[in-house]
Write a protein that holds these residues in place. Sequence first.
Motif, PDB file in Angstrom:
ATOM      1  N   MET A   1      -1.995   5.670   3.908  1.00 12.07           N
ATOM      2  CA  MET A   1      -2.380   4.052   3.549  1.00 12.07           C
ATOM      3  C   MET A   1      -1.117   3.669   4.797  1.00 12.07           C
ATOM      4  O   MET A   1      -0.778   2.625   5.118  1.00 12.07           O
ATOM      5  CB  MET A   1      -1.731   3.857   2.071  1.00 12.07           C
ATOM      6  CG  MET A   1      -2.707   3.497   1.545  1.00 12.07           C
ATOM      7  SD  MET A   1      -3.339   2.174   1.298  1.00 12.07           S
ATOM      8  CE  MET A   1      -5.256   3.574   1.927  1.00 12.07           C
ATOM      9  N   ALA A   2      -0.010   4.745   5.208  1.00 14.63           N
ATOM     10  CA  ALA A   2       1.018   4.551   6.375  1.00 14.63           C
ATOM     11  C   ALA A   2       1.262   5.042   7.020  1.00 14.63           C
ATOM     12  O   ALA A   2       1.273   6.439   6.757  1.00 14.63           O
ATOM     13  CB  ALA A   2       1.932   3.978   5.139  1.00 14.63           C
ATOM     14  N   PRO A   3       1.225   5.026   8.298  1.00 11.93           N
ATOM     15  CA  PRO A   3       0.970   6.779   9.408  1.00 11.93           C
ATOM     16  C   PRO A   3       2.799   6.420   9.618  1.00 11.93           C
ATOM     17  O   PRO A   3       2.943   7.708  10.091  1.00 11.93           O
ATOM     18  CB  PRO A   3       0.875   5.640  10.407  1.00 11.93           C
ATOM     19  CG  PRO A   3       1.020   4.087  10.429  1.00 11.93           C
ATOM     20  CD  PRO A   3       0.348   4.033   8.891  1.00 11.93           C
ATOM     21  N   THR A   4       3.465   5.678   9.717  1.00 16.31           N
ATOM     22  CA  THR A   4       4.651   6.278   9.837  1.00 16.31           C
ATOM     23  C   THR A   4       6.129   6.024   8.778  1.00 16.31           C
ATOM     24  O   THR A   4       7.180   7.223   8.579  1.00 16.31           O
ATOM     25  CB  THR A   4       5.578   5.390  11.167  1.00 16.31           C
ATOM     26  OG1 THR A   4       5.030   4.346  10.864  1.00 16.31           O
ATOM     27  CG2 THR A   4       4.663   5.856  12.242  1.00 16.31           C
ATOM     28  N   THR A   5       5.884   5.798   7.437  1.00  9.84           N
ATOM     29  CA  THR A   5       6.194   5.631   6.346  1.00  9.84           C
ATOM     30  C   THR A   5       5.569   5.574   4.779  1.00  9.84           C
ATOM     31  O   THR A   5       4.511   6.196   5.823  1.00  9.84           O
ATOM     32  CB  THR A   5       6.763   4.299   5.833  1.00  9.84           C
ATOM     33  OG1 THR A   5       6.033   3.395   6.569  1.00  9.84           O
ATOM     34  CG2 THR A   5       7.408   3.486   6.797  1.00  9.84           C
ATOM     35  N   GLN A   6       5.607   5.857   3.722  1.00  8.58           N
ATOM     36  CA  GLN A   6       5.003   6.106   2.554  1.00  8.58           C
ATOM     37  C   GLN A   6       4.440   4.882   1.811  1.00  8.58           C
ATOM     38  O   GLN A   6       3.510   5.559   1.704  1.00  8.58           O
ATOM     39  CB  GLN A   6       6.582   6.865   1.469  1.00  8.58           C
ATOM     40  CG  GLN A   6       7.245   7.629   2.041  1.00  8.58           C
ATOM     41  CD  GLN A   6       8.263   8.201   1.488  1.00  8.58           C
ATOM     42  OE1 GLN A   6       8.883   7.520   0.685  1.00  8.58           O
ATOM     43  NE2 GLN A   6       8.248   9.639   0.799  1.00  8.58           N
ATOM     44  N   GLY A   7       5.049   4.049   2.945  1.00  7.32           N
ATOM     45  CA  GLY A   7       3.756   2.536   2.299  1.00  7.32           C
ATOM     46  C   GLY A   7       4.195   1.223   2.830  1.00  7.32           C
ATOM     47  O   GLY A   7       4.558   1.502   4.613  1.00  7.32           O
TER      48      GLY A   7
ATOM     49  N   VAL B   1      -0.487  -2.469  -6.518  1.00  6.70           N
ATOM     50  CA  VAL B   1      -0.289  -1.791  -4.947  1.00  6.70           C
ATOM     51  C   VAL B   1      -1.451  -1.134  -4.763  1.00  6.70           C
ATOM     52  O   VAL B   1      -2.460  -0.412  -5.944  1.00  6.70           O
ATOM     53  CB  VAL B   1       0.817  -0.650  -5.468  1.00  6.70           C
ATOM     54  CG1 VAL B   1       0.752  -0.007  -4.144  1.00  6.70           C
ATOM     55  CG2 VAL B   1       1.600  -1.737  -5.595  1.00  6.70           C
ATOM     56  N   ILE B   2      -1.787  -0.947  -3.550  1.00  8.59           N
ATOM     57  CA  ILE B   2      -3.392   0.264  -2.981  1.00  8.59           C
ATOM     58  C   ILE B   2      -2.838   1.580  -2.674  1.00  8.59           C
ATOM     59  O   ILE B   2      -1.946   1.418  -1.904  1.00  8.59           O
ATOM     60  CB  ILE B   2      -3.752  -0.707  -1.582  1.00  8.59           C
ATOM     61  CG1 ILE B   2      -4.365  -2.211  -2.587  1.00  8.59           C
ATOM     62  CG2 ILE B   2      -5.657  -0.136  -1.527  1.00  8.59           C
ATOM     63  CD1 ILE B   2      -5.666  -2.284  -3.337  1.00  8.59           C
ATOM     64  N   VAL B   3      -3.708   2.259  -3.102  1.00  8.51           N
ATOM     65  CA  VAL B   3      -2.733   3.906  -2.984  1.00  8.51           C
ATOM     66  C   VAL B   3      -4.535   4.619  -2.734  1.00  8.51           C
ATOM     67  O   VAL B   3      -5.454   4.208  -3.206  1.00  8.51           O
ATOM     68  CB  VAL B   3      -2.736   4.290  -4.089  1.00  8.51           C
ATOM     69  CG1 VAL B   3      -2.592   6.103  -4.678  1.00  8.51           C
ATOM     70  CG2 VAL B   3      -1.316   3.477  -5.571  1.00  8.51           C
ATOM     71  N   GLY B   4      -3.970   5.394  -1.805  1.00  3.18           N
ATOM     72  CA  GLY B   4      -4.923   6.024  -1.208  1.00  3.18           C
ATOM     73  C   GLY B   4      -4.599   6.831  -0.164  1.00  3.18           C
ATOM     74  O   GLY B   4      -3.447   6.639   0.415  1.00  3.18           O
ATOM     75  N   ASP B   5      -4.955   7.760   0.454  1.00  5.61           N
ATOM     76  CA  ASP B   5      -4.646   8.648   2.249  1.00  5.61           C
ATOM     77  C   ASP B   5      -4.488   8.027   3.377  1.00  5.61           C
ATOM     78  O   ASP B   5      -5.391   6.700   3.228  1.00  5.61           O
ATOM     79  CB  ASP B   5      -6.189   9.101   2.246  1.00  5.61           C
ATOM     80  CG  ASP B   5      -5.960  10.472   1.419  1.00  5.61           C
ATOM     81  OD1 ASP B   5      -4.993  10.977  -0.116  1.00  5.61           O
ATOM     82  OD2 ASP B   5      -6.956  10.785   1.224  1.00  5.61           O
TER      83      ASP B   5
ATOM     84  N   THR C   1       0.799  -0.770  -0.498  1.00  2.00           N
ATOM     85  CA  THR C   1       0.347  -0.078  -0.575  1.00  2.00           C
ATOM     86  C   THR C   1       0.561   1.199  -0.160  1.00  2.00           C
ATOM     87  O   THR C   1       1.899   1.276   0.982  1.00  2.00           O
ATOM     88  CB  THR C   1      -0.752   0.125   1.420  1.00  2.00           C
ATOM     89  OG1 THR C   1      -0.400  -0.222   2.486  1.00  2.00           O
ATOM     90  CG2 THR C   1      -1.669  -1.374   0.896  1.00  2.00           C
ATOM     91  N   VAL C   2       0.037   2.472  -0.655  1.00  2.00           N
ATOM     92  CA  VAL C   2       0.806   3.703  -1.053  1.00  2.00           C
ATOM     93  C   VAL C   2       0.593   4.477  -0.687  1.00  2.00           C
ATOM     94  O   VAL C   2      -0.764   4.686  -0.768  1.00  2.00           O
ATOM     95  CB  VAL C   2       1.685   3.504  -1.660  1.00  2.00           C
ATOM     96  CG1 VAL C   2       2.559   4.658  -2.423  1.00  2.00           C
ATOM     97  CG2 VAL C   2       2.342   2.693  -2.640  1.00  2.00           C
TER      98      VAL C   2
END
Length: 430
Positions: free
Chosen positions: A305-311, A299-303, A246-247
């Motif tokens: 997706m990862a709280p501490t990294t980019q993906g 890849v799943i893309v959306g707002d 996820t990204v």
Amino acid sequence: MTPKASPKRTICVSVCLPVMVALQSSALSAQQLDLTEADKEKLAALAAFLENIDGIIPTINQIDPASLPVTIPYREIQNHVVIDVAFGDDDPVPLMFDTGAPTILTPEITAAHGGEVLAEMGSAAGGGGILWNPMVRIPSLTIGGLEIRNASAETGWSPAGAFYCITRNGLLGAPAMRNAVWQVDYGAQEIHVAATVDELDHVDGAIALPFTWNEKTISPSPVVELGIGEGTLTFIVDTGGGIPLTVNAADFAATGLKVPEDAPTSATLTGGAAGTFEATVSGVTLPIRFGETEITTTVIVGDGMAPTTQGNMGHGFLKNFVVTFDWATRTMYLDPLSEDGSVPRLGDGASVGLAHDGERVYVSALAKGGPAESAGLTLGEKVARVNGEDVSDMPQADFCSVLETTLETVTTDGGDTYDAGKIKGFFSGN
């Protein structure tokens, strides 16, 4: 793309996750939160604890190398890895196996088996405040034939919401793993723990990725860099996330890529400090660079997706490999289960996702353009029947069995019945 598939970090991922971001960085200042004087004192004490973390790490989560190697069976529950862990002389209880988090246990377990309080850990709470939970030293815990002494564990796990059906006891996190090599064989459903990679198969010839982690933290969750589009993004390796790759939407755009207008998309209903809101996520199939190896995957893309990294690299992707974590050399190895090294792309998608709010079953996700949404089903509607069976008064404990069934139809309180089956070729376009 539904919360059903990934209860810990659902396809709406971190925006669905109850805010559990540890205040382990001075970047989160008192000016950003509504702090009491007691909060300020505890925050200062936590900062001092983390500043001296190098001297604390050798005293906790100790594993005797002479006791290795050990093989631990696991089972998969709702797309998550679950292992049995014993505390003291008590019978083993199921915990989620989670490289993406610290060890977190229920207050009942830490009260019964916890010793010295190492630190008060803070989590951001609704309204701008902080929720404080002690991190204790567990004298001994056992997983199969493996003993971990003086294990660090935060208290505060609450078996509510999406986690209820996975484990009501907590999770075994990255701190417990840092003093050995841990290998997750997703083909055999076994976890192998060794002193060095020399004691393990599936390392020679595997994809080797260096990883890092935040040095001033108790939890060494691995973070790797992957090449996407014209850029490189950081991914937390999260065995506890029941999701694929996820990204975050903004990070995806920064690589020079765009989500196609006709990309398969789902809407999910989630909640946060600001109330309940709708999030939209899309699936994009494209090549990703793992060092010198390129793998085409969805890849799943959306707002959020990862709280501490980019993906986030979750279970939905990792389950295609034998995955080895060597904290001593900071190297992760991915040995594909397929003979040709490929990863199956996401194909079918769920038309409807369901959740339980503690009182009722409701619609938590909808595939855009799917049969249910096209027929008028909307997010948040209360569900009276699933596959014709009455769920109007179903307690949360019984709802877990619903998640194990193949969803075919849902009937709302208004009496309308909708096709809730999987959408064939939703991601592949077939």
